[in-house]
Design a protein around this motif. Structure first.
Motif, PDB file in Angstrom:
ATOM      1  N   LEU A 105      63.669  72.958  55.618  1.00  0.00           N
ATOM      2  CA  LEU A 105      62.954  72.465  56.673  1.00  0.00           C
ATOM      3  C   LEU A 105      63.063  70.755  56.459  1.00  0.00           C
ATOM      4  N   GLU A 106      62.807  69.683  57.266  1.00  0.00           N
ATOM      5  CA  GLU A 106      62.604  68.836  57.332  1.00  0.00           C
ATOM      6  C   GLU A 106      62.017  68.516  57.408  1.00  0.00           C
ATOM      7  N   GLY A 107      61.112  68.138  59.656  1.00  0.00           N
ATOM      8  CA  GLY A 107      59.900  67.792  59.857  1.00  0.00           C
ATOM      9  C   GLY A 107      59.139  69.344  59.950  1.00  0.00           C
ATOM     10  N   LEU A 108      57.788  68.736  59.928  1.00  0.00           N
ATOM     11  CA  LEU A 108      56.782  70.048  59.928  1.00  0.00           C
ATOM     12  C   LEU A 108      54.744  69.273  60.725  1.00  0.00           C
ATOM     13  N   ASN A 109      54.914  70.072  61.987  1.00  0.00           N
ATOM     14  CA  ASN A 109      54.341  69.349  63.131  1.00  0.00           C
ATOM     15  C   ASN A 109      52.892  70.254  62.536  1.00  0.00           C
TER      16      ASN A 109
ATOM     17  N   LYS B 100      61.424  69.767  70.740  1.00  0.00           N
ATOM     18  CA  LYS B 100      61.440  70.646  71.210  1.00  0.00           C
ATOM     19  C   LYS B 100      61.766  71.692  68.868  1.00  0.00           C
ATOM     20  N   PRO B 101      61.185  72.239  68.471  1.00  0.00           N
ATOM     21  CA  PRO B 101      60.976  72.687  67.109  1.00  0.00           C
ATOM     22  C   PRO B 101      61.644  73.325  67.459  1.00  0.00           C
ATOM     23  N   ASP B 102      62.545  73.230  66.294  1.00  0.00           N
ATOM     24  CA  ASP B 102      63.553  74.580  65.752  1.00  0.00           C
ATOM     25  C   ASP B 102      62.196  75.989  65.441  1.00  0.00           C
ATOM     26  N   VAL B 103      61.423  75.410  64.363  1.00  0.00           N
ATOM     27  CA  VAL B 103      60.973  76.810  64.521  1.00  0.00           C
ATOM     28  C   VAL B 103      59.646  76.771  64.674  1.00  0.00           C
ATOM     29  N   LYS B 104      59.493  77.842  64.591  1.00  0.00           N
ATOM     30  CA  LYS B 104      57.318  78.226  64.133  1.00  0.00           C
ATOM     31  C   LYS B 104      57.201  78.975  63.283  1.00  0.00           C
TER      32      LYS B 104
END
Lengths: 303, 303
Positions: free
Chosen positions: B62-66, A87-91
């Motif tokens: 921002l920590e992770g980024l997919n 579940k990502p926090d942001v788009k």
């Protein structure tokens, strides 16, 4: 290449918009290209993280908990949710290279309330509506004549069609977000302003069909809010039908939306009311009608 | 003791409400007491995490980024925000011990659209309004006669007062959330239904004073949305004044809110319109008027 975008190299110029209602931010800056830098827009949008969770596991997912205040009945905490890889926090939407059109689209618009008397309608609004080239609403005529989206139609008769709005899927979306649209087939009916007493049967037909549709889905007929936008986003008369419990939809705001039931009630009192009454609404300052209407009504605003 | 509450011991019974618009969940369950367990309500509410951040540091957090998808202009990512000890994810309200009144208050209400003809107003709504004991609105009369909140008044004359709504503080709250209220002094004016042509000057006075107030704050006079609730939460006629850009406020929904400008326009066409027109609105199924109105209009709903 967009797939190689590295947000670390984004150089911020300014914030275009910061919106509490959608919990989002739109940033303007630049990203490197081979021979320098190009404009880029980065929009960061919070994803729903509480209401969309399995509620039965929500409390177990709380990691930290700080007591804020407490009395004999009420206690308030601040909490942290356990990090989930699924579940990502942001788009994050990146538009690159961005043009002026993109910059305007994502900039905060200042909304002004304007008053459209029947005189200003004739002088300013009707010429604006008449000036739209037919190809801008070809997609609507394609729906109405069955060229496109015919498999999606819920109902069709000589007067109008009923179909799911593109924001809602009849098969998979929850009923809480129900959103269908009725579009009138007459090309002469472009907006609320064109409604007359003779259209009451059409409006009641739409209301009855929409109620029957939601009843078939297991909702009460009274559980939908039906409304008409003025100004609308396209000038083929249409009615929005949403779940009455759905407060999240911005298009239901007073000063843009007119309740279908109210429109019927007013036309029953006076079938010519929309040839006389001043219509009042909010317009973003980038809307082509905003400045002309504000200027034209400078005098009556001192009332 | 509430301060010793341990949420780990919360035993879930059922979900009372799950609301996407406010990103919140209300859960009903029990917590232990000395001689057993008592009802408890746990409400978990997402705190704004993007729009309220310093935008200049947002990308660095921002920590992770997919990567989700990409074309020649648009790229979408999912992202994770760095955990901040200073910024909690959620606010948690615990109500314990909870009563039936609390359970009803936090339960999802099903909204129904009802139609109030002038006949139903006389038979059902007016007796309901008349039945309210005066002490329920003593707080309004205290404001009107200067007994309370006199230091908060923005404007006062024999017709009405203008003051900040309790949700907005004139000194410290941002203009983007501006919310002031005008309350008419006449006790005979209880709701939209009581308005006649003779009240147009009062309504225009309120509109002019509110515009002047926001202009003094640096907003354009056209930058406020003024509206009247029907049904209102209390039966002293009052007008809500909010920043027109503020879409987050749920009280602006069509089918509850009537634009002040529209009300003036309709009264100018027909000073007696509110003695004739059917008013249509959404009511929660726990509202005392909901069932009586739904039953009374069963027949006209088949139209």
């Amino acid at each position: 290449m967009a797939s190689l975008l590295n947000l670390d190299e984004f150089q911020l110029e300014r914030c275009l918009n910061q919106d509490i209602a959608t919990d989002s931010v739109a940033l303007l800056g630049t990203l490197p290209v081979q021979d320098g830098r190009d404009l880029a827009i980065v929009r960061i949008l919070k994803l729903s993280s509480v209401a969309s969770q399995e509620f039965s596991t929500l409390i177990n997912r709380l990691e930290g908990l700080n007591l804020v205040e407490s009395n004999d009945i009420y206690t308030w905490f601040h909490g942290w949710l356990a990090r989930s890889n699924a579940k990502p926090d942001v788009k994050i939407d990146v538009i690159f290279p961005a043009t002026d059109v993109h910059v305007r689209k994502y900039s905060a618009q200042s909304v002004h309330m304007v008053h459209e008397s029947i005189d200003l309608y004739r002088k300013i609004v009707k010429p604006y509506v008449d000036s739209f080239p037919p190809k801008r609403t070809q997609w609507v005529r394609n729906i109405l004549d069955g060229t496109s989206e015919s498999e999606k139609l819920i109902y069709s008769d000589p007067g109008y069609v009923l179909l799911p709005d593109m924001k809602w899927d009849a098969e998979t979306s929850p009923l809480s977000t129900l959103y269908v649209v009725a579009i009138a087939k007459s090309v002469a009916l472009r907006s609320l302003r064109d409604l007359r007493g003779e259209h009451i049967p059409l409006l009641k037909d739409i209301r009855r069909t929409a109620r029957q549709y939601v009843q078939g889905k297991g909702l009460a007929g009274s559980a939908v809010r039906m409304f008409i936008h003025y100004q609308p986003s396209y000038y083929h008369f249409h009615v929005h039908v949403v779940n009455a419990n759905h407060f999240g939809s911005l298009g239901t705001i007073v000063g843009q939306a007119h309740l279908l039931d109210d429109v019927i009630s007013l036309l029953e009192l006076d079938g010519e009311i929309y040839t006389k009454v001043t219509l009042n609404y909010g317009l973003g300052d980038q809307h082509a009608l905003c400045q002309p209407l504000l200027e034209a009504q400078l005098n009556d605003d001192s009332e």
